[in-house]
Design a protein around this motif. Sequence first.
Motif, PDB file in Angstrom:
ATOM      1  N   ASP A   1       0.830  -1.214   0.163  1.00  0.00           N
ATOM      2  CA  ASP A   1      -0.010   0.151   0.259  1.00  0.00           C
ATOM      3  C   ASP A   1       0.846   1.245   0.102  1.00  0.00           C
ATOM      4  O   ASP A   1       0.576   2.292   0.730  1.00  0.00           O
ATOM      5  CB  ASP A   1      -0.901  -0.102   1.112  1.00  0.00           C
ATOM      6  CG  ASP A   1      -1.893  -1.096   1.309  1.00  0.00           C
ATOM      7  OD1 ASP A   1      -2.236  -1.522  -0.007  1.00  0.00           O
ATOM      8  OD2 ASP A   1      -2.289  -1.825   2.338  1.00  0.00           O
ATOM      9  N   PHE A   2       2.020   1.148  -0.868  1.00  0.00           N
ATOM     10  CA  PHE A   2       2.981   2.291  -0.825  1.00  0.00           C
ATOM     11  C   PHE A   2       3.517   2.934   0.429  1.00  0.00           C
ATOM     12  O   PHE A   2       3.477   4.134   0.799  1.00  0.00           O
ATOM     13  CB  PHE A   2       2.359   3.279  -1.721  1.00  0.00           C
ATOM     14  CG  PHE A   2       2.064   3.124  -3.355  1.00  0.00           C
ATOM     15  CD1 PHE A   2       3.102   3.533  -4.064  1.00  0.00           C
ATOM     16  CD2 PHE A   2       1.030   2.401  -3.495  1.00  0.00           C
ATOM     17  CE1 PHE A   2       3.084   2.931  -5.577  1.00  0.00           C
ATOM     18  CE2 PHE A   2       0.823   1.751  -4.838  1.00  0.00           C
ATOM     19  CZ  PHE A   2       1.860   2.078  -5.809  1.00  0.00           C
ATOM     20  N   ALA A   3       3.732   1.882   1.333  1.00  0.00           N
ATOM     21  CA  ALA A   3       4.168   2.114   2.571  1.00  0.00           C
ATOM     22  C   ALA A   3       5.335   1.052   3.014  1.00  0.00           C
ATOM     23  O   ALA A   3       5.248   0.020   2.667  1.00  0.00           O
ATOM     24  CB  ALA A   3       3.289   2.285   3.641  1.00  0.00           C
ATOM     25  N   PHE A   4       6.291   1.206   3.810  1.00  0.00           N
ATOM     26  CA  PHE A   4       7.331   0.544   4.307  1.00  0.00           C
ATOM     27  C   PHE A   4       6.663  -0.010   5.817  1.00  0.00           C
ATOM     28  O   PHE A   4       6.129   0.589   6.448  1.00  0.00           O
ATOM     29  CB  PHE A   4       8.588   1.241   4.471  1.00  0.00           C
ATOM     30  CG  PHE A   4       9.301   1.451   3.426  1.00  0.00           C
ATOM     31  CD1 PHE A   4       9.758   0.513   2.228  1.00  0.00           C
ATOM     32  CD2 PHE A   4       9.559   2.781   3.237  1.00  0.00           C
ATOM     33  CE1 PHE A   4      10.436   0.789   1.277  1.00  0.00           C
ATOM     34  CE2 PHE A   4      10.522   3.111   1.950  1.00  0.00           C
ATOM     35  CZ  PHE A   4      10.751   2.112   1.119  1.00  0.00           C
ATOM     36  N   SER A   5       6.956  -1.290   5.885  1.00  0.00           N
ATOM     37  CA  SER A   5       6.487  -1.897   7.065  1.00  0.00           C
ATOM     38  C   SER A   5       7.563  -2.995   7.483  1.00  0.00           C
ATOM     39  O   SER A   5       7.743  -3.950   6.765  1.00  0.00           O
ATOM     40  CB  SER A   5       5.091  -2.804   7.276  1.00  0.00           C
ATOM     41  OG  SER A   5       4.695  -3.055   8.271  1.00  0.00           O
ATOM     42  N   PRO A   6       8.088  -2.793   8.811  1.00  0.00           N
ATOM     43  CA  PRO A   6       7.952  -1.401   9.732  1.00  0.00           C
ATOM     44  C   PRO A   6       8.547  -0.411   8.930  1.00  0.00           C
ATOM     45  O   PRO A   6       9.780  -0.384   8.428  1.00  0.00           O
ATOM     46  CB  PRO A   6       8.583  -1.919  10.913  1.00  0.00           C
ATOM     47  CG  PRO A   6       9.703  -2.784  10.590  1.00  0.00           C
ATOM     48  CD  PRO A   6       9.145  -3.624   9.251  1.00  0.00           C
TER      49      PRO A   6
ATOM     50  N   SER B   1       2.040  -3.615  -6.644  1.00  0.00           N
ATOM     51  CA  SER B   1       2.108  -3.911  -7.902  1.00  0.00           C
ATOM     52  C   SER B   1       3.056  -3.325  -8.722  1.00  0.00           C
ATOM     53  O   SER B   1       3.612  -3.491  -9.734  1.00  0.00           O
ATOM     54  CB  SER B   1       0.682  -3.952  -8.883  1.00  0.00           C
ATOM     55  OG  SER B   1       0.276  -2.480  -8.701  1.00  0.00           O
ATOM     56  N   ALA B   2       3.416  -2.100  -7.911  1.00  0.00           N
ATOM     57  CA  ALA B   2       4.243  -0.896  -8.651  1.00  0.00           C
ATOM     58  C   ALA B   2       5.644  -1.493  -7.951  1.00  0.00           C
ATOM     59  O   ALA B   2       5.887  -2.174  -6.946  1.00  0.00           O
ATOM     60  CB  ALA B   2       4.131   0.332  -8.253  1.00  0.00           C
ATOM     61  N   ALA B   3       6.794  -1.088  -8.704  1.00  0.00           N
ATOM     62  CA  ALA B   3       8.210  -1.281  -8.372  1.00  0.00           C
ATOM     63  C   ALA B   3       8.567  -0.171  -7.360  1.00  0.00           C
ATOM     64  O   ALA B   3       8.192   0.805  -7.223  1.00  0.00           O
ATOM     65  CB  ALA B   3       9.403  -1.234  -9.502  1.00  0.00           C
TER      66      ALA B   3
ATOM     67  N   HIS C   1       8.894   6.735  -5.210  1.00  0.00           N
ATOM     68  CA  HIS C   1       7.718   7.283  -4.451  1.00  0.00           C
ATOM     69  C   HIS C   1       8.358   7.931  -3.074  1.00  0.00           C
ATOM     70  O   HIS C   1       8.356   7.303  -2.113  1.00  0.00           O
ATOM     71  CB  HIS C   1       6.695   5.996  -4.056  1.00  0.00           C
ATOM     72  CG  HIS C   1       6.323   5.165  -5.411  1.00  0.00           C
ATOM     73  ND1 HIS C   1       6.873   3.956  -5.399  1.00  0.00           N
ATOM     74  CD2 HIS C   1       5.530   5.602  -6.287  1.00  0.00           C
ATOM     75  CE1 HIS C   1       6.365   3.520  -6.551  1.00  0.00           C
ATOM     76  NE2 HIS C   1       5.320   4.506  -7.246  1.00  0.00           N
ATOM     77  N   PRO C   2       8.824   8.984  -3.390  1.00  0.00           N
ATOM     78  CA  PRO C   2       9.491   9.832  -2.089  1.00  0.00           C
ATOM     79  C   PRO C   2       8.608   9.779  -0.932  1.00  0.00           C
ATOM     80  O   PRO C   2       9.081  10.136   0.088  1.00  0.00           O
ATOM     81  CB  PRO C   2       9.952  11.156  -2.903  1.00  0.00           C
ATOM     82  CG  PRO C   2       9.659  11.163  -4.256  1.00  0.00           C
ATOM     83  CD  PRO C   2       8.747   9.832  -4.532  1.00  0.00           C
ATOM     84  N   ASN C   3       7.251   9.766  -0.957  1.00  0.00           N
ATOM     85  CA  ASN C   3       6.483   9.724   0.140  1.00  0.00           C
ATOM     86  C   ASN C   3       6.810   8.344   1.134  1.00  0.00           C
ATOM     87  O   ASN C   3       6.260   8.519   2.289  1.00  0.00           O
ATOM     88  CB  ASN C   3       5.027  10.019  -0.108  1.00  0.00           C
ATOM     89  CG  ASN C   3       4.553   8.847  -1.013  1.00  0.00           C
ATOM     90  OD1 ASN C   3       5.184   8.374  -2.061  1.00  0.00           O
ATOM     91  ND2 ASN C   3       3.333   8.245  -0.747  1.00  0.00           N
ATOM     92  N   MET C   4       7.363   7.322   0.436  1.00  0.00           N
ATOM     93  CA  MET C   4       7.594   6.269   1.152  1.00  0.00           C
ATOM     94  C   MET C   4       9.044   6.319   1.931  1.00  0.00           C
ATOM     95  O   MET C   4       9.778   6.466   1.212  1.00  0.00           O
ATOM     96  CB  MET C   4       7.675   4.985   0.247  1.00  0.00           C
ATOM     97  CG  MET C   4       6.454   4.699  -0.322  1.00  0.00           C
ATOM     98  SD  MET C   4       6.524   3.243  -1.430  1.00  0.00           S
ATOM     99  CE  MET C   4       7.025   1.717  -0.555  1.00  0.00           C
TER     100      MET C   4
END
Length: 137
Positions: free
Chosen positions: A62-67, A85-87, A127-130
Amino acid sequence: MPPSHRRRRSVPLALGAAAVLLLATACAGGDDEPAPASPSPASPTRSSPSATAGGARITMKDFAFSPANLEVRPGGKIAVVNEDSAAHTVTATEGDAFDTGSIAGGKSGTFTAPTKAGEYAFVCTFHPNMTGTLIVR
């Protein structure tokens, strides 16, 4: 019935009875609890984000790193799993401490943590927001 027929029938019956007795004996004596299922080596395991049997892990979903903040040992291996689905990438924001390069959607990769203790901010270059932080101790 002639005696030879009785003997032929008794042999298969005796073998069948012996097999049942053997199975019953083999199953007895242990506890009745089933053995715990172990995950297959090919299946991913879900566990603590900072310490797993195979090492540390970052999931991209979902366009986020966990953790978003992961603590590892110096020089430790980190698995990276892209469930989007995105790189994506996991790239240190300062210097060249680490960079996974592009990891396609649904694929995985690994990288090695820096050997020097400290906090290393990272980002997905696509995706710099990630963003996240790798804490090396």
